[in-house]
Design a protein around this motif. Structure first.
Motif, mmCIF file in Angstrom:
data_model
loop_
_atom_site.group_PDB
_atom_site.id
_atom_site.type_symbol
_atom_site.label_atom_id
_atom_site.label_comp_id
_atom_site.label_asym_id
_atom_site.label_seq_id
_atom_site.Cartn_x
_atom_site.Cartn_y
_atom_site.Cartn_z
ATOM 1 N N HIS A 1 0.819 -1.220 0.000
ATOM 2 C CA HIS A 1 0.000 0.000 0.000
ATOM 3 C C HIS A 1 0.849 1.266 0.000
ATOM 4 N N ALA B 1 -3.997 0.647 7.001
ATOM 5 C CA ALA B 1 -4.672 0.484 8.286
ATOM 6 C C ALA B 1 -5.865 -0.465 8.153
ATOM 7 N N CYS B 2 -6.624 -0.318 7.066
ATOM 8 C CA CYS B 2 -7.782 -1.188 6.853
ATOM 9 C C CYS B 2 -7.347 -2.635 6.625
ATOM 10 N N ASP C 1 -0.206 4.956 1.160
ATOM 11 C CA ASP C 1 -1.644 5.022 1.454
ATOM 12 C C ASP C 1 -1.880 4.462 2.862
ATOM 13 N N LEU D 1 -4.287 4.916 5.000
ATOM 14 C CA LEU D 1 -5.641 4.445 5.299
ATOM 15 C C LEU D 1 -5.850 3.021 4.766
#
Length: 216
Positions: A71, A79-80, A74, A76
């Motif tokens: 990722h 984290a997801c 990125d 976010l």
């Protein structure tokens, strides 16, 4: 309400001291150990859950590193993805139960400290301590040693950081007890002794788990 709670604890301390030959210091230690032993099954279970969580996180580190590379910047998305991986392996935040334990211990500890302060005026000596109303250097060293033992025995702390991290709470406990009345320091000592017991029990459980897995 608070004053009634403190008065009740103060009365309990007086009764315990009377039953222990008039020793206020011994009553303080006994009360501290009773409170911590009552909470021990709860705190030990939380400590074991924390150990399992740490072991799982260590096993997932390569996959988390791969997700971080995937990722890129990125945050976010990473984290997801990390949260989904944690959920897949049953890793929760782990703060709810810990906060509940703190919510129980904090008012009880504050009430006991207030009750001890009330009884210090009439408290005399205990063991090598001439006056329980004044700080004692040797008692501070004893509490620091108990803190060191509890941290050293704790299997949940990684060996590579144990030496560094264990000195901070040891130094903190020494400085605090050195500046507290010895009667309050005795409560800290009694509580710390149960912390050592908890760390030893957790260490034993971890060894049993390791043995059973090796046998399997």
């Amino acid at each position: 309400m608070w004053s009634l709670f403190v008065e009740g604890l103060s009365h309990a301390l007086s009764l315990m001291a009377h039953g222990l030959g008039g020793s206020f210091g011994l009553a303080v230690i006994a009360l501290a150990m009773i409170v911590r032993l009552a909470l021990l099954p709860w705190t030990l279970r939380l400590a074991e859950q924390g150990w399992h969580r740490q072991k799982t996180m260590l096993a997932l580190k390569p996959r988390l590193d791969a997700l971080r590379e995937l990722h890129g910047k990125d945050a976010l998305a990473y984290a997801c993805a990390a949260q989904a991986l944690h959920k897949e392996h049953g890793i929760a935040g782990g703060l709810g139960s810990g906060l509940l334990v703190t919510a129980v211990q904090a008012p009880v500890g504050a009430g006991i400290y207030a009750a001890i302060r009330q009884g210090l005026a009439g408290a005399g000596s205990f063991l090598w301590i001439p006056r329980l109303a004044r700080p004692d250097f040797l008692l501070a060293l004893t509490v620091a040693a108990l803190s060191y033992a509890a941290i050293t025995l704790n299997p949940a702390m990684p060996a590579q950081v144990k030496t560094l991290l264990q000195m901070l709470p040891v130094l903190f406990s020494f400085l605090m007890v050195w500046h507290l009345a010895a009667g309050l320091g005795l409560y800290w000592a009694g509580s710390s002794s149960v912390n050592v017991l908890q760390a030893a029990l957790l260490r034993r459980r971890v060894r049993c788990i390791g043995t059973s897995r090796s046998a399997g």
